[in-house]
Enzyme design. Structure first.
Site, PDB file in Angstrom:
ATOM      1  N   LYS A  14       0.704  -1.210   0.095  1.00 30.72           N
ATOM      2  CA  LYS A  14      -0.179   0.030   0.027  1.00 30.72           C
ATOM      3  C   LYS A  14       0.730   1.293   0.143  1.00 30.72           C
ATOM      4  CE  LYS A  14      -2.289  -0.894   3.661  1.00 30.72           C
ATOM      5  NZ  LYS A  14      -1.981  -2.322   4.247  1.00 30.72           N
ATOM      6  N   ARG A 128      11.550  -5.807   5.798  1.00 32.27           N
ATOM      7  CA  ARG A 128      11.580  -4.157   6.239  1.00 32.27           C
ATOM      8  C   ARG A 128      12.072  -4.224   7.647  1.00 32.27           C
ATOM      9  NH1 ARG A 128       6.112  -1.020   5.451  1.00 32.27           N
ATOM     10  NH2 ARG A 128       5.328  -2.407   6.926  1.00 32.27           N
TER      11      ARG A 128
END
Ligand code: B4P
Length: 192
Positions: A14, A128
């Site tokens: 997103k 991440r």
């Protein structure tokens, strides 16, 4: 005004796709995750509460997020449109957004959902976490809890927009630029 809700599970891309969309279509980026993390960094009492919730992979209360969203829209009411990234995440938030936007003479144009399977989500979030320092990306059980929360509380938001014929799904796996091409084709179909 074109208002896009970008939707999908944690780690579906997103934020990554939003960065490219705002550049191409000049929309204002409203990421509730970013707004909440900024409040968390401020060290305020509210920020400490938010930290506890986010770091456990739970959702922050609707009223708190909605207040931030309204303030952001108010401040940017002359924008070409908004990209709502990570919002709405509950049906209550979606209903509230549908009631709030007409105050600004606008409404949601499209919900675009990024489709990514669970193993890939975990892989992306853990990688991440290894560089970003985000506590909610570093622990497998917290990531699994976020995915569970998505299944229980957030997926029903899809039906909310399906009923309004404002829902489209895009394959979210593969090269980031290839995904972006699919995203643009979908957006442009709905912009017409
Ligand atoms: P968010 O900040 O929205 O976090 P997210 O879902 O993890 O982010 P996103 O999905 O945008 O990440 P992306 O895939 O781009 O929310 C964090 C927390 O805030 C929530 O858990 C909740 O506690 C709270 N919160 C936020 N909004 C709320 C709301 N409305 N109500 C209540 N609480 C709320 O990136 C993931 C990784 O994948 C990146 O490293 C990226 O580089 C990589 N990646 C992206 N696309 C890829 C691709 N195609 N291939 C390989 N890797 C890719």
């Amino acid at each position: 005004m074109f208002n896009l809700v970008i939707f999908g599970p944690p780690g579906s891309g997103k934020g990554t796709q939003s960065d490219k969309i705002i550049e191409k279509y000049q929309l204002k980026h409203l990421s509730t995750g970013d707004l909440l993390r900024a409040e968390k960094r401020s060290g305020s009492e509210l920020g400490k509460d938010i930290q506890r919730i986010i770091d456990n992979g739970e959702l922050v209360p609707d009223a708190m997020v909605q207040q931030m969203v309204k303030a952001f829209v108010e401040k940017n009411k002359d924008a070409n449109g908004f990209i709502f990234d990570g919002f709405p995440r509950t049906v209550q938030q979606a209903q509230w957004l549908d009631q709030m936007l007409p105050d600004f003479n606008t409404s949601v144009s499209l919900m675009l959902s990024l489709d990514v399977e669970e193993d890939e989500l975990k892989k992306r979030l853990l990688s991440r976490g290894a560089v970003s320092g985000r506590a909610d990306d570093q622990n497998v059980s917290i990531i699994e809890n976020r995915i569970q929360v998505y299944h229980h509380q957030t997926i029903p938001v899809m039906d909310f927009y399906k009923k309004q014929m404002k829902y489209a799904k895009v394959e979210g796996v593969g090269d980031i630029d290839d995904i972006f091409k699919r995203v643009c084709l979908t957006i442009e179909k709905y912009m017409k």
